[in-house]
Every structure is written in structure tokens, then in C-alpha cells.
Design an enzyme around this catalytic site. Structure first.
Site, PDB file in Angstrom:
ATOM      1  N   TYR A  50       0.836  -1.213   0.000  1.00  0.00           N
ATOM      2  CA  TYR A  50       0.000   0.000   0.000  1.00  0.00           C
ATOM      3  C   TYR A  50       0.867   1.258   0.000  1.00  0.00           C
ATOM      4  CZ  TYR A  50      -3.814  -3.107   1.686  1.00  0.00           C
ATOM      5  OH  TYR A  50      -4.735  -4.110   1.848  1.00  0.00           O
ATOM      6  N   HIS A 108       0.391 -11.687   2.272  1.00  0.00           N
ATOM      7  CA  HIS A 108      -0.688 -10.957   1.588  1.00  0.00           C
ATOM      8  C   HIS A 108      -1.516 -11.864   0.663  1.00  0.00           C
ATOM      9  CE1 HIS A 108      -1.652  -6.564   0.280  1.00  0.00           C
ATOM     10  NE2 HIS A 108      -2.731  -7.304   0.239  1.00  0.00           N
TER      11      HIS A 108
HETATM   12  N1  LIG Z   1      -5.803  -8.541   2.192  1.00  0.00           N
HETATM   13  C1  LIG Z   1      -6.195  -8.101   1.026  1.00  0.00           C
HETATM   14  O1  LIG Z   1      -5.902  -8.726  -0.008  1.00  0.00           O
HETATM   15  C2  LIG Z   1      -7.023  -6.855   0.952  1.00  0.00           C
HETATM   16  C3  LIG Z   1      -7.629  -6.499  -0.256  1.00  0.00           C
HETATM   17  C4  LIG Z   1      -8.403  -5.329  -0.281  1.00  0.00           C
HETATM   18  C5  LIG Z   1      -8.563  -4.558   0.869  1.00  0.00           C
HETATM   19  N2  LIG Z   1      -7.935  -4.918   2.034  1.00  0.00           N
HETATM   20  C6  LIG Z   1      -8.095  -4.110   3.268  1.00  0.00           C
HETATM   21  O2  LIG Z   1      -9.482  -3.951   3.519  1.00  0.00           O
HETATM   22  C7  LIG Z   1      -9.773  -2.552   3.667  1.00  0.00           C
HETATM   23  C8  LIG Z   1     -11.183  -2.229   3.232  1.00  0.00           C
HETATM   24  O3  LIG Z   1     -11.417  -2.602   1.907  1.00  0.00           O
HETATM   25  P1  LIG Z   1     -11.645  -1.534   0.733  1.00  0.00           P
HETATM   26  O4  LIG Z   1     -10.948  -0.283   1.066  1.00  0.00           O
HETATM   27  O5  LIG Z   1     -11.288  -2.242  -0.516  1.00  0.00           O
HETATM   28  O6  LIG Z   1     -13.226  -1.361   0.672  1.00  0.00           O
HETATM   29  P2  LIG Z   1     -14.424  -1.019   1.684  1.00  0.00           P
HETATM   30  O7  LIG Z   1     -13.930  -0.718   3.036  1.00  0.00           O
HETATM   31  O8  LIG Z   1     -15.445  -2.071   1.482  1.00  0.00           O
HETATM   32  O9  LIG Z   1     -15.014   0.292   1.007  1.00  0.00           O
HETATM   33  C9  LIG Z   1     -14.332   1.523   1.029  1.00  0.00           C
HETATM   34  C10 LIG Z   1     -15.185   2.509   0.253  1.00  0.00           C
HETATM   35  O10 LIG Z   1     -16.414   2.707   0.936  1.00  0.00           O
HETATM   36  C11 LIG Z   1     -16.637   4.087   1.163  1.00  0.00           C
HETATM   37  N3  LIG Z   1     -17.340   4.198   2.453  1.00  0.00           N
HETATM   38  C12 LIG Z   1     -16.842   3.933   3.691  1.00  0.00           C
HETATM   39  N4  LIG Z   1     -17.783   4.108   4.632  1.00  0.00           N
HETATM   40  C13 LIG Z   1     -18.895   4.510   3.995  1.00  0.00           C
HETATM   41  C14 LIG Z   1     -20.199   4.849   4.436  1.00  0.00           C
HETATM   42  N5  LIG Z   1     -20.520   4.800   5.719  1.00  0.00           N
HETATM   43  N6  LIG Z   1     -21.120   5.210   3.498  1.00  0.00           N
HETATM   44  C15 LIG Z   1     -20.801   5.263   2.195  1.00  0.00           C
HETATM   45  N7  LIG Z   1     -19.583   4.930   1.710  1.00  0.00           N
HETATM   46  C16 LIG Z   1     -18.633   4.563   2.606  1.00  0.00           C
HETATM   47  C17 LIG Z   1     -15.256   4.701   1.171  1.00  0.00           C
HETATM   48  O11 LIG Z   1     -15.295   6.045   0.770  1.00  0.00           O
HETATM   49  P3  LIG Z   1     -14.443   7.206   1.474  1.00  0.00           P
HETATM   50  O12 LIG Z   1     -13.122   6.647   1.874  1.00  0.00           O
HETATM   51  O13 LIG Z   1     -14.379   8.267   0.458  1.00  0.00           O
HETATM   52  O14 LIG Z   1     -15.239   7.592   2.691  1.00  0.00           O
HETATM   53  C18 LIG Z   1     -14.538   3.874   0.117  1.00  0.00           C
HETATM   54  O15 LIG Z   1     -14.839   4.336  -1.180  1.00  0.00           O
HETATM   55  C19 LIG Z   1      -8.677  -1.874   2.814  1.00  0.00           C
HETATM   56  O16 LIG Z   1      -8.566  -0.508   3.121  1.00  0.00           O
HETATM   57  C20 LIG Z   1      -7.493  -2.719   3.182  1.00  0.00           C
HETATM   58  O17 LIG Z   1      -6.986  -2.300   4.443  1.00  0.00           O
HETATM   59  C21 LIG Z   1      -7.185  -6.070   2.084  1.00  0.00           C
END
Ligand SMILES: NC(=O)c1ccc[n+]([C@@H]2O[C@H](COP(=O)([O-])OP(=O)(O)OC[C@H]3O[C@@H](n4cnc5c(N)ncnc54)[C@H](OP(=O)(O)O)[C@@H]3O)[C@@H](O)[C@H]2O)c1
Length: 278
Positions: A50, A108
Site C-alpha cells: 500500500y 498478503h
Molecule cells: N488482504 C487483502 O488482499 C485486501 C484487499 C483489499 C482490501 N484490504 C483491506 O481492507 C480494507 C477495506 O477494503 P476496501 O478499502 O477495498 O473497501 P471497503 O472498506 O469495502 O469500502 C471503502 C469505500 O467505501 C466508502 N465508504 C466507507 N464508509 C462509507 C459509508 N458509511 N457510506 C458510504 N460509503 C462509505 C469509502 O469512501 P471514502 O473513503 O471516500 O469515505 C470507500 O470508497 C482496505 O482498506 C485494506 O486495508 C485487504
């Protein structure tokens, strides 16, 4: 409201909600993470790939919290699964964050075609012995990958962090993790804000409980026994996403949400049996 803790299979206490930091980099990243810590999130997810371990470390130092009250995570990228490279990468992760240790360090992706994940796991075991990491974990591991870790090292991960949201609820993988005492953590728990957030089934449930769709989804993860990792840039959404401990979904709500599952529900078709990330 305080985010409660659970205990991992190696004894480490860990909050039932983690803050996601993917795409949070530089100063806006530091500010967003500090705001999340202030909102009450004590666990921050990150990864070598990241490119924000520096921001994570700065947010930790500027948060005013004692280091031992926070749970900070990073992840080993696929290109460094060889034992010696993995150790160097973990050291580099620590230097980038200017931290003395990570609470959690994950592999990862298993990258099964490359076939070095057991070697990477042995490096995580060694790094834990050296005090670099408190708890060792994996992401995106299938049962066959975890079975191999167990057979070849006798050490099970504390957490398996997998893609999980209402369109892709991973029932079998959750059951496997549970059977082995491994905590399931849900990545992209809000489906990365795709059309889930305007899904009529979820909207109806949200209206009934006077909550937002995001809160209903995060509560669903919690009631499944999983730890979701929502990422949100603004303090307002960070507060919204942690306000999930003052209501409960009914059995019918849970059934209705289960009906949204799709066999091809992955966001980007990243099946760990074949997908590799470096
Ligand atoms: N291990 C892996 O392979 C892997 C893969 C992917 C992700 N991850 C981890 O998982 C975390 C979360 O996944 P993600 O970032 O892909 O997706 P997510 O948390 O499902 O969604 C994030 C999105 O949702 C929006 N959001 C957040 N709260 C909201 C609400 N209350 N109402 C409306 N929209 C909202 C955010 O917008 P804003 O930020 O603009 O508010 C952003 O666009 C990542 O940050 C990372 O740490 C791990």
C-alpha cells in the site's frame, strides 16, 4: 461507543473492528488515520504494497495513544516470499513505519503457482521469535494452503483476512476458519462502496433499524463472527461505521442478507487458487 475486544488464538487481544487504510497515503493519509484513531479505532490494517507504512507509523506516533493500546498490521508482498527476503522485508516494513514491532504481519496472498508460501510462513515464525511481530496471520488463504502450513510447520495463523461482503459471504471458508480457531477478517466489507450500498433489501433493513446501509452491512459481519475492515476517509463516515454496537439484526434480516450471495460475487474475480499478486 467503545469497540469491544476479542482474543486471538495466540492470546493477543484484538478489537472487533479494524480500520482499512488502502489508498490512504501521505499527509491526507496520516490525517485520516489520526482521525480514525480519535474516533475509537485501535487497529489499523496496512501492507508493504500500500506504500503507506510511513503514514501509518506517523499517525501512531502523533495519535497520543500508548503504542501497546494500538494494533498495527502490515503484509508481506508476493515478490518476497523467499525466507531471507521475507525477513529483510519485515525489517524494511518496520523501518518505514519507524515502529519497533507490528502487532500483526500477514502473508498478503498465497501465490500457489509460485509455491513459496510455506517458506514465507517460516520467515514470519522466525520474525515473531525475533520480536518483530506479535501475531502472525494470512490473507486470502484457502483450506489447502492453511492445511500445508499446519502440516509443514505445526503453526496455524491467528487470522485469515479474506474478501467478504454480502455478495460474497464465503460460508465454507468461514466454517473452515472457525473449525481451526482462526479469526475471519473481512476485506472490502462494504464491497468497496459498489451497488451494495443502494441494494433495496439492505435499504429496507436499514430503514427498519433507523441505521445506514453501511451500518447494517458492518453489523452483519459482526454477527457472523467476522472482523470487518471498513476504510473511510472522513471522520463522519468513520464514526458512522463504528456505530454498530447499539442494535442487532434479526434472524430474518440475516437470512435476507444471505439471499444476496452470488457465486461470482467477488469484486474483481481474484480467486486465490489461481490469482497471484506480487
Ligand atoms: N488482504 C487483502 O488482499 C485486501 C484487499 C483489499 C482490501 N484490504 C483491506 O481492507 C480494507 C477495506 O477494503 P476496501 O478499502 O477495498 O473497501 P471497503 O472498506 O469495502 O469500502 C471503502 C469505500 O467505501 C466508502 N465508504 C466507507 N464508509 C462509507 C459509508 N458509511 N457510506 C458510504 N460509503 C462509505 C469509502 O469512501 P471514502 O473513503 O471516500 O469515505 C470507500 O470508497 C482496505 O482498506 C485494506 O486495508 C485487504
Amino acid at each position: 461507543m467503545h469497540i469491544p475486544d476479542l482474543t486471538l488464538n495466540d492470546g493477543l487481544s484484538f478489537p472487533v473492528l479494524t480500520f482499512g487504510t488502502y489508498k490512504m497515503n501521505g499527509k491526507p493519509g496520516v490525517d485520516g488515520m489520526k482521525s480514525a484513531i480519535e474516533a475509537g479505532y485501535h487497529a489499523l490494517d496496512s501492507a508493504f504494497n500500500y506504500e503507506n507504512e510511513g503514514a501509518v507509523g506517523k499517525a501512531v506516533r502523533e495519535s497520543g495513544h500508548k503504542r501497546e493500546h494500538l494494533r498495527i498490521a502490515s503484509k508481506l508482498p508476493g515478490r518476497h516470499h523467499k525466507f531471507d527476503e521475507a525477513i529483510l522485508t519485515i525489517e524494511e516494513s518496520l523501518y518505514r513505519a519507524q515502529l519497533d514491532y507490528y502487532d500483526l504481519y500477514y502473508i498478503h496472498w498465497p501465490n500457489p503457482k509460485q509455491g513459496l508460501y510455506v517458506e514465507a510462513w517460516k520467515a514470519l515464525i522466525e520474525a515473531k521469535k525475533r520480536g518483530y511481530i506479535k501475531s502472525i496471520a494470512v490473507c486470502n488463504f484457502l483450506p489447502e494452503h492453511i492445511d500445508r502450513l499446519k502440516e509443514e510447520t505445526g503453526v496455524l495463523p491467528s487470522i485469515n483476512q479474506i474478501e467478504l461482503h454480502p455478495y460474497f459471504p464465503q460460508e465454507d471458508m468461514r466454517a473452515y476458519n472457525k473449525k481451526h480457531g482462526i479469526l475471519t477478517q473481512s476485506w472490502s466489507p462494504l464491497g468497496r462502496a459498489n451497488d451494495l450500498l443502494t441494494n433495496p433489501v439492505l435499504e429496507k433493513i436499514a430503514e427498519h433499524h433507523k441505521k445506514s446501509v453501511a451500518q447494517v452491512i458492518l453489523r452483519w459481519h459482526h454477527q457472523l463472527g467476522c472482523v470487518p475492515i471498513p476504510k473511510a476517509a472522513s471522520h463522519k463516515r468513520q464514526m458512522e461505521n463504528k456505530s454498530i454496537f447499539d442494535f442487532a439484526l434479526t434472524e430474518d434480516d440475516m437470512k435476507n442478507i444471505a439471499s444476496l450471495a452470488r457465486p461470482d460475487g467477488r469484486l474483481k474475480g481474484q480467486d486465490p487458487a489461481v490469482y497471484e499478486e506480487f
